[in-house]
Structure formats: structure tokens, C-alpha cells
Design an enzyme around this catalytic site. Structure first.
Site, mmCIF file in Angstrom:
data_model
loop_
_atom_site.group_PDB
_atom_site.id
_atom_site.type_symbol
_atom_site.label_atom_id
_atom_site.label_comp_id
_atom_site.label_asym_id
_atom_site.label_seq_id
_atom_site.Cartn_x
_atom_site.Cartn_y
_atom_site.Cartn_z
ATOM 1 N N ASP A 90 49.715 1.083 11.778
ATOM 2 C CA ASP A 90 50.853 1.467 11.686
ATOM 3 C C ASP A 90 51.713 0.887 10.484
ATOM 4 O O ASP A 90 51.075 -0.375 9.989
ATOM 5 C CB ASP A 90 51.594 1.380 13.014
ATOM 6 C CG ASP A 90 52.554 2.515 13.294
ATOM 7 O OD1 ASP A 90 53.260 2.744 12.384
ATOM 8 O OD2 ASP A 90 53.086 2.676 14.450
ATOM 9 N N HIS A 149 59.598 -0.347 16.466
ATOM 10 C CA HIS A 149 60.683 -0.389 15.424
ATOM 11 C C HIS A 149 61.401 -1.434 15.484
ATOM 12 O O HIS A 149 62.025 -1.906 14.552
ATOM 13 C CB HIS A 149 61.107 1.034 15.252
ATOM 14 C CG HIS A 149 60.286 2.037 15.068
ATOM 15 N ND1 HIS A 149 59.648 2.732 16.047
ATOM 16 C CD2 HIS A 149 59.772 2.806 13.752
ATOM 17 C CE1 HIS A 149 58.926 3.693 15.499
ATOM 18 N NE2 HIS A 149 58.880 3.712 14.238
#
Length: 395
Positions: free
Chosen positions: A321, A247
Site C-alpha cells: 500500500d 491513513h
């Protein structure tokens, strides 16, 4: 087993929108209409429509060649996209305009889309069954905890529940998700780690013992499957021992030899059990050559062929993802470039968080096919894989 909220009584009074499947390869078509922890990223909101839910007719399954012949190149490419929506109006607009393959329910999605049973109205606008995907692991990665009650994290589950109880919990949650119109759950997390609970994986992992992970993840996946939800193992080839958080930046996993001993064990054991797989944004020394696994042909081949880590071949759906809210990708790639790279690598479903750039992405993908960078035969294979998972193929 769960903390129930007062809203559950309201939900129970509503009409159920989908039945439960019981085979090893659940049909993820939404009879209602249809990861990444990155779904906590902020996104704009929209006003939700007041359209009454309309049950989507189940399209008759067709043979693969007939299905492909019925789709334009752009429609085929759209089937390979799974995008986050802010609410019903947003979802309706993108399904009507581009006939995308799936939508993603995130933490920013207007909850009334679920609580008011509005997903059927969206799915009714799709000519093919629509995947409706969600991150619902339990613990801190939950999108319906406030709506349906909280489930424990994977780590707490393995510490306090039996394998049989885990199956029952997943079956119950899967049925609840299916009633809301969800068809795919980005769970269970099969990463192997003993790191602190608040680590990027942490308590999302069942255990630092690969065999414990296999036992509990298998039970959770079976529960979801038996409820008619497609489970998605993540994050291939293994985030548990990796350094960093995708992230916030690049992540480097251990070399492939170490992954084979620990992190890849759950995949080796579970890839033939009627699941899909999510590939993480992990650089694996000796495998991905500095690229995130999610856009690495070598990583996709490792999963598909299986031989490189002692596993059977995998013919199910491969998701990326999130490609738009995680800096392991966005520091180097725009969304259109990232989606193109993922599909060229062999992924079946490119996942990202907003609908805004879908037309731009499809324009680029069409150009990529016409130039030969993205082989048309590869697109056809991916469409077949996705359609099979949706129950849209009859032969």
C-alpha cells in the site's frame, strides 16, 4: 449501468491505444506507454506537456537471465518502484531519468494526462513495458468517475447486481481503462466487513460473508483480466476487522487464527486466478511482531508460501500500500527506509505518491544491496516477477 458524462463522447472519438487481453494472466505492458485509498492525499501539480501521444513499440520478450544481464543494479531496483505522478511532464521526467517500473495515477494527477491520451508518450520513453496503475474500485474510490461515468461501490454492487452483471461491468470498465493506457487496477477490494459505509473499508467491501466476497471479487477480477488489466486484491491479510485507519495511524488486525476463518478466505480462493496482491499496513498479533504487514517478512512469507493459511503458493506481483501518505508507515519510517524495508521483506513493487525522492530511494537501495541487507538474488527474483507480469519475459 453508468452515469455518462459529455466528455465520454470526446473520448470515444479518440484513437484507442491498447487492445484487450483474454487470458488468466494479463500482459500488463502498456501498448500505449504506462492504494490505496490514500491517493486522496494532496500532492503538488505541474503543467502538462502538449506532446502528441506516440505509440510505444512493444519490446520483444526475452529470457529472464538475458533480461537481468541487460540491466544495471540501479535499473533492476528501479523496476521495483511504482510512484505517483502529477501529470505527463512529471511522469516523462522520472521515466527518462530513472526508468522506473511503474507510475501511479492518483486523485491529484492532471486528468488531461488521461483525457488527451498522453500516457503513450510516457511509455515510449521506457526501455521495458511500463506499469500504469490506478485506484478504480467504483463508489468513493474512483479516479475516472467524472471522466468515464460512475460505477457503484462494492457493497452496492453485491446488493443490486448479479455476479454475471458484475463481470460485465468490470469488463467494460477494464476496457475503458486500457484505452486510456492503464494496465493495473488496485481492485477489487476483498476485505470482509459489515461496518458502516463511511468506515475506512465500509462500502468498499462486498459483504461480511467471505463467500459472497469471493464470488463478486472473482467476477470483477475476471472482467478486468479479460480486458487486459491486471487486478490487484487488497488489503492482505485483511483490513475488514482491523481497528483503526492506516491513513491516520497504526492499525491492529485480529490474530492470525481469526483472519484464517474470515479475512483470508478470499485470498485462499483467489490467489491462483491471475491476480496481484496489495499488502496493507496492518499489525497482525502473532505474525508481524508490531510491524506493518507491508514491511514484514513474515507477512510476505505467509502470502508467498500459502501453507500458513491453507492456500496455494502465490507467485504473482506483491505491491505495498502507499508508503508515503499513510501514518501507519510515516509515523515511524521515512520513504527511503520504508521502501528498503518493504523490498527486504520480499515485496515486488513499492508504491508511494510522488517522484521527488526516487533518486534518494535508489541510492539507498543500491547501498543496501552492496551491504548484503537486500540480497541481490532477491532483487533478481522480484525483477523477474514484475517483468513476467508485464509480458516482458519470453521464456
Amino acid at each position: 449501468m453508468r452515469i455518462r458524462h459529455s466528455l465520454v463522447a470526446v473520448l470515444a472519438a479518440a484513437t484507442a491505444v491498447a487492445g484487450c487481453g483474454g487470458n488468466d494472466s494479463p500482459d500488463v505492458s502498456s501498448t500505449a506507454a504506462t492504494e490505496s485509498v490514500s491517493a486522496t492525499s494532496a500532492a503538488p501539480t505541474t503543467t502538462t506537456t502538449t506532446t502528441e501521444p506516440v505509440a510505444a513499440p512493444a519490446p520483444a520478450p526475452v529470457c529472464g537471465d538475458d533480461l537481468l544481464a541487460s540491466l544495471s543494479l540501479r535499473q533492476k531496483l528501479a523496476q521495483l518502484l511504482n510512484v505517483g505522478v502529477t501529470g505527463t511532464d512529471d511522469a516523462l521526467a522520472i521515466v527518462q531519468s530513472e526508468q522506473i517500473g511503474g507510475i501511479f495515477i492518483g486523485s491529484w494527477t492532471d486528468v488531461s494526462m488521461l483525457s488527451n491520451r498522453e500516457i503513450p508518450a510516457v511509455a515510449a520513453q521506457s526501455s521495458l513495458p511500463l506499469m500504469v496503475t490506478i485506484d478504480e474500485e467504483g463508489g468513493r474510490v474512483s479516479r475516472v468517475g467524472e471522466l468515464l461515468g460512475e460505477d457503484p461501490s462494492a457493497r452496492v454492487t453485491a446488493q443490486t447486481m448479479s455476479v454475471e452483471e458484475t463481470y460485465a461491468m468490470a469488463l467494460e470498465r477494464g476496457r475503458e481503462l486500457r484505452e486510456l493506457g492503464i494496465t493495473v487496477d488496485f481492485a477489487p477490494d476483498v476485505d470482509v466487513t459489515d461496518r458502516a459505509d463511511d468506515d475506512v473499508i465500509g462500502d468498499r467491501s462486498y459483504s461480511d460473508d467471505p463467500q459472497v466476497v469471493v464470488q463478486y471479487a472473482d467476477a470483477y477480477a475476471r472482467g478486468l483480466r479479460d480486458a487486459g488489466i491486471l487486478p490487484v486484491l487488497k488489503h492482505f491479510p485483511g483490513h475488514g476487522s482491523a481497528s483503526g485507519d492506516s491513513h491516520t495511524g497504526a492499525v491492529v488486525a485480529p490474530p492470525l487464527a481469526q483472519l484464517q476463518r474470515i479475512d483470508l478466505v478470499p485470498y485462499r480462493e483467489l490467489v491462483t486466478s491471475g491476480v496481484a496482491v496489495m499488502i496493507g499496513h496492518l499489525d497482525v498479533p502473532g505474525l508481524t511482531d508490531g510491524r506493518p504487514a507491508s514491511i514484514s517478512p513474515a507477512a510476505v512469507r505467509l502470502l508467498r508460501d500459502g501453507a500458513g493459511y491453507g492456500a496455494p503458493p502465490f507467485d504473482g506481483v506483491i505491491f505495498t500500500d502507499d508508503l508515503s501518505g499513510m501514518r501507519a508507515i510515516t509515523d515511524s519510517y521515512g520513504i527511503a527506509e520504508a521502501v528498503e524495508a518493504a523490498l527486504i521483506a520480499g515485496v515486488d513493487q513499492a508504491l508511494w505518491l510522488t517522484t521527488d525522492q526516487v533518486p534518494e530511494v535508489l541510492d539507498r537501495l543500491e547501498q543496501s544491496v552492496r551491504s548484503g541487507a537486500l540480497p541481490a538474488a532477491q532483487v533478481d527474483d522480484a525483477v523477474r516477477t514484475v517483468a513476467r507480469a508485464k509480458g516482458a519475459l519470453g521464456c
